[in-house]
Motif scaffolding. Structure first.
Motif, short mmCIF file in Angstrom:
data_model
loop_
_atom_site.label_atom_id
_atom_site.label_comp_id
_atom_site.label_asym_id
_atom_site.label_seq_id
_atom_site.Cartn_x
_atom_site.Cartn_y
_atom_site.Cartn_z
N ILE A 19 52.45 31.33 36.45
CA ILE A 19 52.08 30.20 37.28
C ILE A 19 50.60 29.59 37.09
N ARG A 20 49.73 30.72 36.72
CA ARG A 20 48.46 30.57 36.81
C ARG A 20 47.68 31.76 36.23
N GLY A 21 46.69 31.47 35.59
CA GLY A 21 45.51 32.50 35.18
C GLY A 21 44.08 31.96 35.88
N GLN A 70 42.17 39.33 31.08
CA GLN A 70 40.74 39.09 31.75
C GLN A 70 40.58 38.10 32.96
N GLU A 71 42.09 37.88 33.46
CA GLU A 71 42.09 36.96 34.39
C GLU A 71 42.84 37.51 35.53
N LEU A 72 42.98 36.93 36.94
CA LEU A 72 43.95 37.09 37.65
C LEU A 72 45.28 36.37 37.30
N ASN A 73 46.18 37.20 36.83
CA ASN A 73 47.32 36.32 36.54
C ASN A 73 48.52 36.39 37.50
N TYR A 74 49.01 35.11 37.81
CA TYR A 74 49.74 34.97 39.02
C TYR A 74 51.35 34.62 38.49
N PHE A 75 52.39 35.27 39.00
CA PHE A 75 53.75 35.16 38.79
C PHE A 75 54.49 34.99 39.98
N VAL A 76 55.52 34.20 39.90
CA VAL A 76 56.54 33.92 41.01
C VAL A 76 57.84 34.03 40.69
#
Length: 217
Positions: A19-21, A70-76
């Motif tokens: 959903i978002r980096g 290199q990012e916080l990677n969000y998964f749902v």
């Protein structure tokens, strides 16, 4: 009333989506579902473990190049509207690896600050799974992260990765040694899990632990 096994099956057999980096704290999504984060040294196997947990090879990007994330990677889990009352049961967060010395120092500093700020300030973060490569054990960088988690009072649990790369007879001793090294750490969960993404070993135990964590266990 669902059993723990039914809850685990319901969460991890449905498709998951990215959903978002998040390259900086200001880009964090609004606090919603409980979050489970995965931390560890570069190339410890975070992305591979996330993919194995949800049964989707291409969900989290994997690479043989340390420092790729290199990012916080969000998964749902897919299929939730995000509206109140229809929130995912949990979100998974793949955090940038630490301890990669070959990246430019200013880049390493930015990654490190992002990770540490997130760990200290995220109310919906329920547990951090700190991944340790079974071939190398706990290193100085890992101890520094554990000290920060202790100070921030963020619950964390050690997960040994790549256990298929060592002799099976050595795994119980490694678990015992790891437990001893974390015994006096106040925020460490007193159970060490052993996994292999390649062989799909220990994944059911980790899934069950994650469900318990988001429900206060």
């Amino acid at each position: 009333m669902f059993t723990a096994d039914e809850i685990v099956t319901g969460i991890f057999t449905r498709p998951w989506v990215f959903i978002r980096g998040v390259p900086a704290m200001k880009f964090l999504p609004p606090e919603g579902p409980p979050e489970i984060a995965f931390a560890g040294r570069s190339n410890v196997g975070k992305s591979s473990l996330i993919n194995a947990l949800v049964g989707q090879n291409g969900l989290a990007r994997t690479s043989n190049t340390p420092g790729r994330t290199q990012e916080l990677n969000y998964f749902v889990p897919d299929g939730y509207s995000g509206m109140e009352g229809d929130m995912p049961p949990m979100a998974l967060v793949d955090m940038p690896g630490y301890g990669y010395a070959k990246a430019p120092k200013d880049q390493v500093d930015l990654w490190t600050k992002l990770v540490f700020d997130y760990l200290k300030g995220r109310v919906t973060l329920k547990r951090v799974y700190l991944l340790i490569d079974a071939r190398h054990g706990i290193k100085k960088n890992d101890e520094e992260v554990m000290a920060l988690l202790d100070k921030a009072a963020v619950s964390y649990q050690i997960v040994l990765t790549k256990t298929d790369k060592i002799k099976a007879a050595g795994v119980p001793k490694l678990i015992e040694d790891t437990l001893l090294k974390t015994k006096r750490r106040p925020a460490a969960f007193p159970v060490v899990l052993a996994t292999s993404s390649e062989k799909n070993e220990g994944l059911d135990e980790l899934r069950a632990a994650m469900v318990l964590a988001v429900n206060g266990g």
